[in-house]
Design an enzyme around this catalytic site. Structure first.
Site, PDB file in Angstrom:
ATOM      1  N   ASP A  85      -6.728  -6.173   4.482  1.00 29.53           N
ATOM      2  CA  ASP A  85      -6.065  -4.867   4.445  1.00 29.53           C
ATOM      3  C   ASP A  85      -6.155  -4.243   5.828  1.00 29.53           C
ATOM      4  O   ASP A  85      -7.250  -4.029   6.342  1.00 29.53           O
ATOM      5  CB  ASP A  85      -6.779  -3.994   3.398  1.00 29.53           C
ATOM      6  N   HIS A 142      -8.330   1.188  -3.920  1.00 22.68           N
ATOM      7  CA  HIS A 142      -9.250   0.983  -2.797  1.00 22.68           C
ATOM      8  C   HIS A 142      -9.909   2.330  -2.503  1.00 22.68           C
ATOM      9  O   HIS A 142      -9.263   3.237  -1.967  1.00 22.68           O
ATOM     10  CB  HIS A 142      -8.442   0.460  -1.591  1.00 22.68           C
ATOM     11  N   HIS A 188      -1.243  -1.170  -4.222  1.00 22.07           N
ATOM     12  CA  HIS A 188      -2.532  -0.828  -3.614  1.00 22.07           C
ATOM     13  C   HIS A 188      -2.571   0.687  -3.383  1.00 22.07           C
ATOM     14  O   HIS A 188      -1.714   1.242  -2.690  1.00 22.07           O
ATOM     15  CB  HIS A 188      -2.661  -1.585  -2.291  1.00 22.07           C
ATOM     16  N   MET A 241     -12.103   4.616  -0.550  1.00 27.41           N
ATOM     17  CA  MET A 241     -12.784   4.875   0.725  1.00 27.41           C
ATOM     18  C   MET A 241     -13.474   6.227   0.581  1.00 27.41           C
ATOM     19  O   MET A 241     -13.029   7.243   1.127  1.00 27.41           O
ATOM     20  CB  MET A 241     -11.761   4.864   1.868  1.00 27.41           C
ATOM     21  N   MET A 284      -9.020   8.363  -0.418  1.00 27.05           N
ATOM     22  CA  MET A 284      -9.878   8.756   0.725  1.00 27.05           C
ATOM     23  C   MET A 284     -10.392  10.172   0.503  1.00 27.05           C
ATOM     24  O   MET A 284      -9.635  11.038   0.055  1.00 27.05           O
ATOM     25  CB  MET A 284      -9.065   8.719   2.020  1.00 27.05           C
ATOM     26  N   SER A 287       0.843  -1.191   0.000  1.00 23.89           N
ATOM     27  CA  SER A 287       0.000   0.000   0.000  1.00 23.89           C
ATOM     28  C   SER A 287       0.878   1.240   0.000  1.00 23.89           C
ATOM     29  O   SER A 287       1.675   1.459   0.925  1.00 23.89           O
ATOM     30  CB  SER A 287      -0.903   0.025   1.234  1.00 23.89           C
ATOM     31  N   ASP A 316      -4.753   3.832  -2.011  1.00 25.05           N
ATOM     32  CA  ASP A 316      -5.882   4.181  -1.142  1.00 25.05           C
ATOM     33  C   ASP A 316      -6.401   5.570  -1.465  1.00 25.05           C
ATOM     34  O   ASP A 316      -5.688   6.562  -1.284  1.00 25.05           O
ATOM     35  CB  ASP A 316      -5.429   4.135   0.327  1.00 25.05           C
ATOM     36  N   MET A 372     -11.731  -5.643   5.592  1.00 25.45           N
ATOM     37  CA  MET A 372     -10.847  -4.712   6.318  1.00 25.45           C
ATOM     38  C   MET A 372     -10.513  -5.297   7.688  1.00 25.45           C
ATOM     39  O   MET A 372     -11.398  -5.740   8.423  1.00 25.45           O
ATOM     40  CB  MET A 372     -11.535  -3.354   6.507  1.00 25.45           C
TER      41      MET A 372
HETATM   42  C1  DX5 Z   1      -6.199   1.890   5.570  1.00 20.68           C
HETATM   43  C2  DX5 Z   1      -5.827   1.501   4.177  1.00 20.68           C
HETATM   44  C3  DX5 Z   1      -4.708   0.533   4.098  1.00 20.68           C
HETATM   45  C4  DX5 Z   1      -3.428   0.997   4.743  1.00 20.68           C
HETATM   46  C5  DX5 Z   1      -2.910  -0.197   5.468  1.00 20.68           C
HETATM   47  O1  DX5 Z   1      -7.483   2.336   5.626  1.00 20.68           O
HETATM   48  O2  DX5 Z   1      -6.896   0.949   3.465  1.00 20.68           O
HETATM   49  O3  DX5 Z   1      -4.475   0.118   2.767  1.00 20.68           O
HETATM   50  O4  DX5 Z   1      -2.444   1.447   3.859  1.00 20.68           O
HETATM   51  O5  DX5 Z   1      -1.806   0.183   6.183  1.00 20.68           O
HETATM   52  P1  DX5 Z   1      -1.071  -0.826   7.192  1.00 20.68           P
HETATM   53  O6  DX5 Z   1      -0.629  -1.994   6.369  1.00 20.68           O
HETATM   54  O7  DX5 Z   1       0.066  -0.003   7.714  1.00 20.68           O
HETATM   55  O8  DX5 Z   1      -2.063  -1.193   8.233  1.00 20.68           O
HETATM   56 ZN    ZN Z   2      -6.464   0.018   1.506  1.00 24.46          ZN
END
Ligand code: DX5
Ligand code: ZN
Length: 229
Positions: A174, A65, A32, A67, A36, A8, A34, A136
């Site tokens: 994740d 991903h 990956h 969010m 947000m 990620s 993210d 998650m």
């Molecule tokens: C958190 C993200 C993850 C995040 C995970 O909401 O969706 O992808 O990067 O980070 P770690 O592996 O550090 O928990």
């Molecule tokens: Zn993620």
């Protein structure tokens, strides 16, 4: 299907994103990313223009991903831009079935995510429309949080459904995935693993990916759901 390790980039350096992506390119299956929006989760990262530019710069498959609120409106754009998979949250979607079909029509894998408090029943009717379910294992929003082992029950439940229904879906985890937790995830039934801080928080991200893969493959090979058992 082999196992997928997806670093990620949330834990990478956003000032040198392409360089940090290249550091894992030879060992990562997917990157990956993210997204947000500061509404669905209390954090803000990058959006479609940055993801589109990143897609043009990296050769590794990109696993987005999302969010975000209103994925029905925004998610197809990521598929159209060339993301290999697009994951939306069931808690935010209005018409998940139509959204999955739109994502696939743009050539992307369609994936649906569930937060720690959301039961498998929320996505059970969708399993024939998706290529992957993301369970998650932290509350979405931030990297570096503690792994929530209780979420693995849902991984087990999904793997059981997939096996009994003959469904060809990946189950991704994740949040808090690391050398200390990845074997439990693989044992429960996960076959795609996202890791942020456990990769980019180390001096050698590529070595960290390789170590995670070795651990996951060992555990999956011994697991109840493995074809090799
Ligand atoms: C958190 C993200 C993850 C995040 C995970 O909401 O969706 O992808 O990067 O980070 P770690 O592996 O550090 O928990
Ligand atoms: Zn993620």
């Amino acid at each position: 299907m082999g196992l997928i390790i997806a670093p990620s980039i949330l834990s990478a350096n956003f000032g040198r994103l392409v360089e940090d992506c290249e550091r894992v390119a030879s060992v990562a299956d997917w990157l990956h990313v993210d997204v947000m929006d500061n509404h669905f989760v209390p954090n803000l990262t990058i959006g479609l223009p940055v993801v589109a530019d990143l897609l043009a710069q990296v050769s590794t498959e990109v696993d987005c991903h999302l969010m975000i609120d209103d994925p029905d409106r925004w998610a197809p754009g990521y598929a159209e831009a060339g993301a290999a998979s697009v994951t939306f949250h069931i808690e935010a979607a209005r018409d998940a079935r139509t959204l999955c079909r739109a994502l696939r029509s743009h050539g992307a894998r369609a994936a649906v995510a569930i937060k720690p408090g959301t039961p498998v029943s929320a996505v059970r009717g969708l399993l024939r429309e998706v290529d992957m379910v993301l369970v998650m294992t932290v509350e979405p929003g931030f990297g570096g949080q503690a792994f929530m082992g209780e979420c693995l029950e849902k991984v087990r439940e999904l793997r059981t459904h997939a096996r009994s229904g003959g469904l060809d879906i990946r189950i991704q985890v994740d949040g808090g995935v690391s050398a200390a937790t990845i074997e439990r995830c693989a044992d429960a039934g996960a076959d795609a693993f996202v890791a942020g801080s456990a990769v980019y928080g180390t001096a050698d991200p590529a070595a960290a990916v390789t170590q995670l893969r070795v651990l996951a493959e060992g555990a999956a090979g011994r697991a109840w759901w493995s074809d090799r058992c």
